[in-house]
Write a protein that holds these residues in place. Structure first.
Motif, mmCIF file in Angstrom:
data_model
loop_
_atom_site.group_PDB
_atom_site.id
_atom_site.type_symbol
_atom_site.label_atom_id
_atom_site.label_comp_id
_atom_site.label_asym_id
_atom_site.label_seq_id
_atom_site.Cartn_x
_atom_site.Cartn_y
_atom_site.Cartn_z
ATOM 1 N N ASP A 56 18.607 11.699 4.450
ATOM 2 C CA ASP A 56 18.653 11.863 3.026
ATOM 3 C C ASP A 56 18.978 12.991 2.497
ATOM 4 O O ASP A 56 18.804 14.041 2.852
ATOM 5 C CB ASP A 56 17.248 11.502 2.385
ATOM 6 N N GLU A 57 20.199 13.267 1.542
ATOM 7 C CA GLU A 57 20.716 14.172 0.981
ATOM 8 C C GLU A 57 19.839 15.264 0.405
ATOM 9 O O GLU A 57 20.007 16.363 0.058
ATOM 10 C CB GLU A 57 22.178 13.759 0.146
ATOM 11 N N THR A 58 18.781 14.724 -0.342
ATOM 12 C CA THR A 58 17.776 15.389 -1.083
ATOM 13 C C THR A 58 16.992 15.969 0.131
ATOM 14 O O THR A 58 15.955 16.893 -0.746
ATOM 15 C CB THR A 58 16.949 14.472 -1.927
ATOM 16 N N TYR A 59 16.884 15.824 1.137
ATOM 17 C CA TYR A 59 15.761 16.454 2.328
ATOM 18 C C TYR A 59 16.281 17.908 2.270
ATOM 19 O O TYR A 59 17.494 18.262 2.374
ATOM 20 C CB TYR A 59 15.980 15.695 3.390
ATOM 21 N N SER A 60 15.519 18.706 2.318
ATOM 22 C CA SER A 60 15.483 20.341 2.831
ATOM 23 C C SER A 60 15.862 20.235 4.182
ATOM 24 O O SER A 60 15.514 19.441 4.996
ATOM 25 C CB SER A 60 14.131 21.200 2.208
ATOM 26 N N ALA A 61 16.295 21.721 4.792
ATOM 27 C CA ALA A 61 16.434 21.845 6.106
ATOM 28 C C ALA A 61 15.066 21.587 6.717
ATOM 29 O O ALA A 61 15.120 20.959 8.039
ATOM 30 C CB ALA A 61 17.042 23.196 6.168
ATOM 31 N N ASP A 71 23.829 15.265 6.851
ATOM 32 C CA ASP A 71 23.383 15.432 8.287
ATOM 33 C C ASP A 71 23.105 14.360 8.941
ATOM 34 O O ASP A 71 22.672 13.384 8.462
ATOM 35 C CB ASP A 71 22.231 16.416 7.963
ATOM 36 N N ARG A 72 23.015 14.268 10.375
ATOM 37 C CA ARG A 72 22.430 13.260 11.022
ATOM 38 C C ARG A 72 21.941 13.523 12.337
ATOM 39 O O ARG A 72 22.114 14.622 12.797
ATOM 40 C CB ARG A 72 23.657 12.269 11.079
ATOM 41 N N TYR A 73 21.216 12.337 12.861
ATOM 42 C CA TYR A 73 20.780 12.518 14.344
ATOM 43 C C TYR A 73 21.606 11.276 15.171
ATOM 44 O O TYR A 73 21.607 10.421 14.847
ATOM 45 C CB TYR A 73 19.113 12.549 14.476
ATOM 46 N N ALA A 74 21.909 11.896 16.571
ATOM 47 C CA ALA A 74 22.626 11.091 17.350
ATOM 48 C C ALA A 74 21.428 10.855 18.516
ATOM 49 O O ALA A 74 20.956 11.524 19.234
ATOM 50 C CB ALA A 74 23.581 11.792 17.906
ATOM 51 N N LEU A 75 21.232 9.468 18.354
ATOM 52 C CA LEU A 75 20.033 9.035 19.054
ATOM 53 C C LEU A 75 20.833 8.172 20.203
ATOM 54 O O LEU A 75 21.512 7.349 20.233
ATOM 55 C CB LEU A 75 18.990 8.083 18.310
ATOM 56 N N GLN A 76 20.330 8.509 21.358
ATOM 57 C CA GLN A 76 20.870 7.781 22.828
ATOM 58 C C GLN A 76 19.458 6.810 23.161
ATOM 59 O O GLN A 76 18.512 7.292 23.130
ATOM 60 C CB GLN A 76 21.054 8.770 24.166
ATOM 61 N N VAL A 77 19.991 5.645 23.219
ATOM 62 C CA VAL A 77 18.703 4.659 23.741
ATOM 63 C C VAL A 77 18.701 4.630 25.163
ATOM 64 O O VAL A 77 19.641 4.688 25.924
ATOM 65 C CB VAL A 77 19.173 3.159 23.000
ATOM 66 N N GLN A 85 13.184 2.383 9.261
ATOM 67 C CA GLN A 85 12.098 2.122 8.786
ATOM 68 C C GLN A 85 11.298 3.777 8.551
ATOM 69 O O GLN A 85 10.407 3.997 7.972
ATOM 70 C CB GLN A 85 11.119 1.423 9.594
ATOM 71 N N VAL A 86 12.202 4.684 9.171
ATOM 72 C CA VAL A 86 11.848 5.996 9.227
ATOM 73 C C VAL A 86 11.984 6.667 7.753
ATOM 74 O O VAL A 86 13.241 6.602 7.525
ATOM 75 C CB VAL A 86 12.415 6.857 10.272
ATOM 76 N N LYS A 87 11.015 7.165 7.112
ATOM 77 C CA LYS A 87 11.302 7.590 5.803
ATOM 78 C C LYS A 87 12.229 8.857 5.856
ATOM 79 O O LYS A 87 12.190 9.721 6.871
ATOM 80 C CB LYS A 87 10.122 8.073 5.311
ATOM 81 N N GLY A 88 13.110 8.919 5.439
ATOM 82 C CA GLY A 88 14.227 10.001 5.016
ATOM 83 C C GLY A 88 15.735 9.533 5.744
ATOM 84 O O GLY A 88 16.477 10.414 5.703
ATOM 85 N N VAL A 89 15.595 8.361 6.508
ATOM 86 C CA VAL A 89 16.768 7.982 7.204
ATOM 87 C C VAL A 89 17.563 6.826 5.967
ATOM 88 O O VAL A 89 16.734 5.985 5.700
ATOM 89 C CB VAL A 89 16.532 7.333 8.458
ATOM 90 N N VAL A 90 18.569 7.365 5.578
ATOM 91 C CA VAL A 90 19.146 6.254 4.548
ATOM 92 C C VAL A 90 19.949 5.441 5.065
ATOM 93 O O VAL A 90 20.325 4.124 4.256
ATOM 94 C CB VAL A 90 19.753 7.218 3.225
ATOM 95 N N LYS A 91 20.709 5.652 6.218
ATOM 96 C CA LYS A 91 21.480 4.733 6.807
ATOM 97 C C LYS A 91 21.604 5.046 8.263
ATOM 98 O O LYS A 91 21.304 5.996 8.870
ATOM 99 C CB LYS A 91 23.147 5.026 6.236
#
Length: 289
Positions: A66-71, A122-128, A143-149
């Motif tokens: 989410d763009e509104t999230y702080s560092a 900002d994004r996270y690269a997740l390896q499954v 479903q994780v809060k703060g993940v918009v896409k």
């Protein structure tokens, strides 16, 4: 078949092709076009399958923050995402890093020169761990809060699978083969019509059916082989042009094209096999009639 007879059959076969040169040229052109269309569809399917395998090997999910999230809030998401089931690793990628990756190789393109990093997230690269559970894992990440896409190779892969199945599943190959048979059959019929009187004389003096038929089989073989050679050469040129066109738009990174050098031999052999099949069958069908 003796060596003398074989030489006669080949000589007569080429003589028949020369006697109706324009139709021979047209037949080779049309059959080659049929082979190129079929081969192009097959090559599209091969490249789509290659890209699909590459995507599935990555096993990667991108979770956009989410763009509104702080560092601090963004950093806290890493722990939560890492503890989800089926997550092997979780790597943070900042806007600046994402922009540098995107612009890699495009430094001289004025269109992207002043593109600010703020247009990205900002994004996270997740390896499954297990690719078969990718759909379930994507749902959990969403479903994780703060993940918009959430973006995953699965999204693009499904598109590749659909297009690949359409390319492979069409009945175009059968239609083009029928067209090729029809063209060669008509070429042989024309050759026989031109030599009807000669054939009648040969039969009266005791020529066997095989002796009369073999020159026409040779005609069909030559038409099929010549078409395969022309199609192979043109396919190489068309594929090279398409590869250059795709590589020119290097910012389109979803698709990679296999070099034709790795495909040239199997494509040529398939063309030759189809050419021989069409040539022999296309000439044998009208002869008894």
């Amino acid at each position: 078949m003796t060596r003398t007879n074989a030489g006669y059959y080949i000589k007569e076969g080429f003589r028949g092709l020369r006697s109706h040169g324009f139709f021979t040229f047209a037949a080779i052109g049309i059959i080659a076009a049929c082979l190129i269309i079929t081969g192009s569809i097959a090559l599209v399917a091969v490249n789509l399958n290659h890209n699909l395998n590459q995507l599935m090997e990555e096993n990667e999910i991108l979770a956009y923050v989410d763009e509104t999230y702080s560092a601090k809030q963004t950093k806290a998401l890493q722990s939560e995402l890492s503890h989800l089931d089926n997550i092997a690793s979780c790597q943070f990628i900042s806007k600046e890093e994402a922009m540098n990756t995107y612009l890699d190789g495009l430094e001289d393109d004025a269109l992207y020169a002043d593109l600010p990093a703020s247009v990205l997230r900002d994004r996270y690269a997740l390896q499954v761990t297990d690719i078969t559970q990718l759909t379930t894992t994507i749902a959990e990440v969403e479903q994780v809060k703060g993940v918009v896409k959430v973006s995953a190779a699965l999204d693009v892969a499904n598109g590749f699978v659909t297009v690949r199945n359409v390319a492979v599943g069409v009945t175009l190959l059968s239609v083009l083969l029928v067209v090729s048979f029809f063209i060669i059959s008509n070429a042989i019929k024309m050759a026989m019509a031109r030599r009807e009187e000669e054939i009648a004389i040969m039969k009266m003096v005791g020529a066997t059916n095989a002796f009369v038929r073999w020159p026409f089989v040779v005609e069909g073989l030559v038409l099929g082989i010549a078409s395969a050679i022309v199609a192979s050469a043109l396919q190489w040129g068309i594929y090279s042009l398409m590869t250059q066109a795709v590589n020119h738009y290097s910012h389109i990174r979803l698709v990679s094209i296999l070099p034709y050098q790795t495909l040239a031999l199997p494509v040529s052999l398939v063309y030759l096999g189809i050419g021989l099949l069409v040539g022999v069958c296309g000439s044998l069908i009208p002869i008894p009639k």
